[in-house]
Each structure stands twice: as structure tokens, then as C-alpha cells.
Write an enzyme that holds these catalytic residues in place. Sequence first.
Site, short mmCIF file in Angstrom:
data_model
loop_
_atom_site.label_atom_id
_atom_site.label_comp_id
_atom_site.label_asym_id
_atom_site.label_seq_id
_atom_site.Cartn_x
_atom_site.Cartn_y
_atom_site.Cartn_z
N ASN A 48 1.00 -0.98 0.11
CA ASN A 48 0.08 -0.03 -0.09
C ASN A 48 0.89 1.31 -0.02
O ASN A 48 1.45 1.63 1.01
CB ASN A 48 -1.05 0.10 1.22
CG ASN A 48 -1.60 1.48 1.32
OD1 ASN A 48 -2.01 1.82 0.21
ND2 ASN A 48 -2.30 1.39 2.51
N TRP A 49 0.96 1.56 -1.18
CA TRP A 49 1.98 2.99 -1.30
C TRP A 49 1.26 4.23 -0.61
O TRP A 49 2.04 5.32 -0.62
CB TRP A 49 2.19 3.31 -2.60
CG TRP A 49 3.15 2.43 -3.25
CD1 TRP A 49 4.08 1.35 -2.76
CD2 TRP A 49 3.67 2.27 -4.71
NE1 TRP A 49 4.62 0.65 -3.56
CE2 TRP A 49 4.85 1.18 -4.66
CE3 TRP A 49 3.45 3.23 -5.96
CZ2 TRP A 49 5.32 1.13 -5.89
CZ3 TRP A 49 4.24 2.93 -6.77
CH2 TRP A 49 5.26 1.92 -6.81
N LYS A 50 -0.09 4.14 -0.42
CA LYS A 50 -0.68 5.39 0.16
C LYS A 50 -0.43 6.80 -0.66
O LYS A 50 -0.28 6.55 -2.00
CB LYS A 50 -0.14 5.72 1.58
CG LYS A 50 -0.52 4.38 2.45
CD LYS A 50 -0.27 4.68 3.96
CE LYS A 50 -0.40 3.40 4.68
NZ LYS A 50 -0.12 3.63 6.12
N HIS A 98 -9.64 0.76 4.97
CA HIS A 98 -8.36 1.00 5.69
C HIS A 98 -8.48 2.04 7.04
O HIS A 98 -9.25 2.80 6.83
CB HIS A 98 -7.18 1.61 4.74
CG HIS A 98 -5.82 1.72 5.34
ND1 HIS A 98 -5.44 2.66 6.06
CD2 HIS A 98 -4.81 0.83 4.99
CE1 HIS A 98 -4.06 2.42 6.31
NE2 HIS A 98 -3.79 1.29 5.92
N GLU A 148 -6.96 4.32 8.03
CA GLU A 148 -6.70 5.71 7.59
C GLU A 148 -7.91 6.43 6.99
O GLU A 148 -8.47 7.45 7.29
CB GLU A 148 -5.72 5.91 6.85
CG GLU A 148 -4.34 5.80 7.56
CD GLU A 148 -3.09 5.67 6.80
OE1 GLU A 148 -1.80 5.26 7.05
OE2 GLU A 148 -3.38 5.45 5.34
N GLU A 156 -5.21 -5.06 10.67
CA GLU A 156 -4.12 -3.95 10.86
C GLU A 156 -4.47 -3.37 12.27
O GLU A 156 -5.01 -2.51 12.20
CB GLU A 156 -4.22 -3.04 9.53
CG GLU A 156 -5.58 -2.84 9.14
CD GLU A 156 -5.52 -1.55 8.46
OE1 GLU A 156 -4.58 -0.78 8.08
OE2 GLU A 156 -6.75 -0.94 8.25
N GLY A 214 2.51 2.55 11.39
CA GLY A 214 3.39 3.73 11.03
C GLY A 214 4.02 4.21 12.57
O GLY A 214 4.86 5.12 12.69
N SER A 231 3.23 -2.13 10.62
CA SER A 231 4.68 -2.03 10.66
C SER A 231 5.34 -3.60 10.34
O SER A 231 6.40 -3.78 11.00
CB SER A 231 5.21 -1.82 12.17
OG SER A 231 4.69 -0.32 12.30
N GLY A 264 3.00 -1.43 4.22
CA GLY A 264 2.92 0.25 4.04
C GLY A 264 4.31 0.66 3.67
O GLY A 264 4.72 0.46 2.88
N GLY A 265 4.96 1.42 4.79
CA GLY A 265 5.91 2.11 4.55
C GLY A 265 7.27 1.16 3.87
O GLY A 265 7.92 1.87 3.21
#
Length: 252
Positions: free
Chosen positions: A10-12, A93, A95, A164, A170, A210, A231-232
Site C-alpha cells: 500500500n503506497w498510500k 483501511h 486511515e 491491521e 506507522g 509495521s 505500508g512504509g
Amino acid sequence: MNRKPIVIANWKLNGGLDLICMSLASFIGKQFDGTIAICPPYIYMRDMMAFLKFSELLIGSQNVSRFESGAYTGETSAQMLKEAGCSLCLIGHSERRAMFNESNEGCCIKVATALNHNLLPVLCIGESQAEKDAGKTSAVLSSQLTQGLANIALKGRDLCIAYEPVWAIGTGLSASPERAQHVHEIIRNELTSLFGIADAERIRIVYGGSVNKGNTAQLLQQKDIDGLLVGGASLDTEHFLAICQQACAVKE
């Protein structure tokens, strides 16, 4: 049941043509015993599709509209995503829930819409730090599943659930493999109540929170963890490739 692993990036609101080129170059010629998908910002989907014939990567969407068509500025329908070459879409998600007030009921409509257009819905669920500390994890997840999948009939179609934990996203924190397995087992039991044993055993449940190459192997050794939502770490192409190589058998 032998559930093939799935790893979803997920590049967001990140990325660019340089990241696309590096990501696709890293995966060209590699074959995985599982599913690897990247969810880029909408604007880059077509650029990525041009390279897909050289790799086994799938393209996913970070969201999907609950509407089929109409005067809904800024929305993208399931039919449009399917025509653009998407294979799956993230729904609910954390967010989206926190920043855009997405509800369980709205997620349910999106799941049904995705299924009707042969997109794999990846329904995201998870508890906050406060809910975890209060011992409400099971209750929160049960509510998100029963309301987010109300009256959904799979009829042989695929569904994916992404656990999640909001407290881990994050933050650099991650659920221990043992805790993650415990929660995934709770989810599997809830899915059994909703769909029956056969469908519940077929549904892949992935962990997100994470995720990195350091905890991938231990997480995926757990019985009910069928993949990862990354994610990141997915923005570092070599790091993400290492995660995928650990998650799925790979051949050059």
C-alpha cells in the site's frame, strides 16, 4: 487448507515514476508461489499496467467507490478499476475510517460492489491502542466483520481480510507473531460463524502493522496468517522484494 500467500503493498499518497520503474525492474523475471500486488495512487495505475506483462505483479486500488456511477466528484467505481486492470481493492483501511469517516456499513456496500465486479475485496479491520488496552479487541473485530460483511454471499468468490492493528500502523510497533496468530484465529472463527467452515478456511487473512523484512518470516510461520499488507516498507523496492521472497517461494 493450503492457502497461497498474498503480499500487498500500500503506497498510500507516495510514489512517482521513479518508484514505479524501480519496483517493476526488481520483480521482472521472478516467479512467486503466491500473489504479489501493489496499490499505487490512482494516477499511476496505467503506467504500471504497461509493464505488467514482464512480471507477475498485480495492481490493486487503495479504495473503491460505493457508487456505480453518477454525480460523485472524485470517486472511482469498481467497474472503472476493473477496466483499468485492477485485480483487488482495499476497503476500510484505518486511515480511511479515521480521516474520512468510513463506516462498517459503508464498507459492506463496497465489499458487495467489488465482488459484483470480480475484484478481490481486502476488508481492513483493527483495534486502536485504547481498545486494545481495554481488552476490547475481540468485540471491535467482531463488530467490524459482522457489520462489514452483513448479508454478503460469497458464492465461490474470493474475499481477503487484513488485520491491521491501528496501534501498530506507522509506529514501528508490531504485534508479536503469537499475538497476531491469536487475533487471526479469532477472525477465522468469526468468519466461520458468518460463512461456514469451508469458506472461512478458504479466505486469506493477512497481517498489516509495521511489517518489515525482519518480522516477515516469523509472522508467516503462524497457522492463520496468510500474507501481509505492507505500508512504509513497500516504498523501498529492495526491502519489499525481500519481504516477498520470504513470504513466497521464488524462482529466478
